[in-house]
Design an enzyme around this catalytic site. Structure first.
Site, PDB file in Angstrom:
ATOM      1  N   ASP A 165     -26.786  -5.007  23.572  1.00 35.36           N
ATOM      2  CA  ASP A 165     -26.214  -6.038  22.699  1.00 35.36           C
ATOM      3  C   ASP A 165     -25.085  -6.786  23.409  1.00 35.36           C
ATOM      4  OD1 ASP A 165     -25.887  -7.540  20.429  1.00 35.36           O
ATOM      5  OD2 ASP A 165     -24.792  -6.010  19.313  1.00 35.36           O
TER       6      ASP A 165
ATOM      7  N   HIS B 181     -29.034 -14.007  28.096  1.00 38.21           N
ATOM      8  CA  HIS B 181     -30.245 -13.169  28.145  1.00 38.21           C
ATOM      9  C   HIS B 181     -30.715 -12.995  29.591  1.00 38.21           C
ATOM     10  CE1 HIS B 181     -30.287 -12.988  23.871  1.00 38.21           C
ATOM     11  NE2 HIS B 181     -30.633 -14.249  23.680  1.00 38.21           N
TER      12      HIS B 181
ATOM     13  N   LEU C 215     -39.375   7.668  36.893  1.00 39.89           N
ATOM     14  CA  LEU C 215     -38.653   7.252  35.678  1.00 39.89           C
ATOM     15  C   LEU C 215     -39.659   6.593  34.753  1.00 39.89           C
ATOM     16  CD1 LEU C 215     -35.856   6.548  34.203  1.00 39.89           C
ATOM     17  CD2 LEU C 215     -36.074   4.313  35.285  1.00 39.89           C
TER      18      LEU C 215
HETATM   19  C1  FPP Z   1     -28.862  -8.739  21.923  1.00 39.05           C
HETATM   20  O1  FPP Z   1     -27.865  -9.649  22.292  1.00 39.05           O
HETATM   21  C2  FPP Z   1     -29.931  -8.826  22.850  1.00 39.05           C
HETATM   22  C3  FPP Z   1     -31.192  -9.192  22.545  1.00 39.05           C
HETATM   23  C4  FPP Z   1     -31.628  -9.568  21.191  1.00 39.05           C
HETATM   24  C5  FPP Z   1     -32.221  -9.284  23.557  1.00 39.05           C
HETATM   25  C6  FPP Z   1     -32.145  -8.264  24.622  1.00 39.05           C
HETATM   26  C7  FPP Z   1     -32.705  -8.891  25.815  1.00 39.05           C
HETATM   27  C8  FPP Z   1     -32.272  -8.687  27.079  1.00 39.05           C
HETATM   28  C9  FPP Z   1     -31.261  -7.698  27.464  1.00 39.05           C
HETATM   29  C10 FPP Z   1     -32.763  -9.490  28.193  1.00 39.05           C
HETATM   30  C11 FPP Z   1     -34.181  -9.434  28.420  1.00 39.05           C
HETATM   31  C12 FPP Z   1     -34.769  -8.093  28.393  1.00 39.05           C
HETATM   32  C13 FPP Z   1     -35.765  -7.749  29.181  1.00 39.05           C
HETATM   33  C14 FPP Z   1     -36.486  -6.481  29.005  1.00 39.05           C
HETATM   34  C15 FPP Z   1     -36.172  -8.646  30.247  1.00 39.05           C
HETATM   35  P1  FPP Z   1     -27.496 -10.801  21.287  1.00 39.05           P
HETATM   36  O2  FPP Z   1     -28.248 -12.008  21.679  1.00 39.05           O
HETATM   37  O3  FPP Z   1     -27.698 -10.356  19.893  1.00 39.05           O
HETATM   38  O4  FPP Z   1     -25.985 -10.971  21.614  1.00 39.05           O
HETATM   39  P2  FPP Z   1     -24.838 -11.344  20.581  1.00 39.05           P
HETATM   40  O5  FPP Z   1     -24.729 -10.195  19.612  1.00 39.05           O
HETATM   41  O6  FPP Z   1     -23.656 -11.453  21.464  1.00 39.05           O
HETATM   42  O7  FPP Z   1     -25.229 -12.640  19.934  1.00 39.05           O
END
Ligand code: FPP
Length: 239
Positions: free
Chosen positions: A13, A30, A124
Site C-alpha cells: 500500500d 504503481h 521461492l
Molecule cells: C495500493 O496503493 C496498491 C495497489 C492497489 C496496487 C499494487 C500494485 C503494485 C505494487 C504495482 C504493480 C504490481 C505488480 C505485481 C506488478 P494505492 O494506490 O492504494 O496507494 P494509496 O493508498 O497511497 O492511494
C-alpha cells in the site's frame, strides 16, 4: 511451522501517496511499486522466505477510475512478461491467485505463460493476488461445500481442500500506514504475525523485509494453547 516453508504476505500500500507527495501521477507510484516488488522478490530467499504472496489488485480495486484500472492491468501484464526470465534464472515460481474471468484476455495469456514457464522453479514461490477477495474465496468454497451429502463431513481440513491452495501465513506486512487486512488471505492469516509500517510501498527495502522476518517469523506461536513443559506443572493446584 518450520523455517523451511516460511510464508510472508504483503499488502503493498501507498503507491498513490508516494507519487502525489512527489508531484507525480499515481501511475508513476504503481511503476515504482513494481520496481519495489522486483527488489523484494530478489531479496526474499536470502531472508529465509519460501513463499511470498503479494496483493496486486483486489476485487474492490475495480471501483477505481477506469484509467487507473487500465494502467494497473497493463503494468501487471508488463511485469509478468518482463520478470519471467528473471524469475526462471532465480528459481522463482510464479503463481497467480484470484479470479481470472474478469481480466483482459491479454493478461490471462501472460499469466498462463508465466506460470507455465516457471512451474519447475522451487527456490521461492511468488504468488501474486489479482482480482482477489478472501471473502469471495470463502464464499465459493462454502457453495462447493453445500454439495456434500452430510454437513458432518465438513471438517476444517475438508473445507481447506475446498478453498484450494491455502498456505498458512507466518508474517503479514502492510506498508503505507494503514492497519487493516482489506479482504486479503483472511483464512490463511488466522495465526499470522501482523507487521504494519508507515513506509510507502515504493520505499520498502530488502532490509525492511529482513527486519520483519527476524522480528516476527520465529516468535513462539501457541495457536491458543498454553505451553507447559512437564517440570512446571503446578501440582499444588491438584492437592
Ligand atoms: C495500493 O496503493 C496498491 C495497489 C492497489 C496496487 C499494487 C500494485 C503494485 C505494487 C504495482 C504493480 C504490481 C505488480 C505485481 C506488478 P494505492 O494506490 O492504494 O496507494 P494509496 O493508498 O497511497 O492511494
Amino acid at each position: 511451522m518450520t523455517q523451511s516453508n516460511l510464508h510472508v504476505a504483503i499488502i503493498m500500500d501507498g503507491n498513490g501517496r508516494w507519487a502525489t507527495a512527489r508531484g507525480l501521477p499515481r501511475a508513476a507510484g504503481h511503476q515504482s511499486g513494481a520496481e519495489a516488488l522486483r527488489r523484494i522478490v530478489e531479496a526474499a530467499p536470502a531472508c529465509g522466505v519460501d513463499i511470498l504472496t503479494v496483493y496486486a489488485f483486489s476485487s474492490d480495486n475495480w471501483k477505481r477510475p477506469p484509467l487507473e484500472v487500465e494502467t494497473l492491468m497493463a503494468l501487471l501484464a508488463w511485469y509478468l512478461e518482463n520478470e519471467t526470465s528473471r524469475c526462471l534464472a532465480n528459481g522463482v515460481r510464479m503463481t497467480i491467485i484470484g479470479r481470472r474471468d474478469r481480466l483482459p484476455d491479454s493478461l490471462v495469456e501472460r499469466i498462463d505463460a508465466a506460470e507455465r514457464a516457471t512451474r519447475a522453479c522451487a527456490r521461492l514461490e511468488l504468488r501474486i493476488a489479482i482480482d482477489y477477495s478472501a471473502r469471495d474465496e470463502i464464499l465459493s468454497a462454502s457453495r462447493r461445500a453445500t454439495h456434500l451429502a452430510d454437513a458432518e463431513q465438513l471438517t476444517r481440513q475438508r473445507f481447506e481442500e475446498l478453498l484450494g491452495e491455502t498456505r498458512p501465513v507466518d508474517v503479514l506486512i502492510r506498508t503505507g500506514g494503514e492497519q487493516r487486512l482489506s479482504d486479503f488471505l483472511l483464512w490463511e492469516c488466522a495465526y499470522a504475525e501482523l507487521v504494519f509500517t508507515n513506509r510507502m510501498w515504493p520505499d520498502f527495502q530488502p532490509a525492511d523485509l529482513a527486519h520483519a522476518v527476524r522480528e516476527f517469523a520465529h516468535r513462539e506461536r501457541r495457536y491458543g494453547a498454553v505451553p507447559q513443559p512437564p517440570e512446571v506443572v503446578h501440582d499444588h493446584w491438584l492437592r
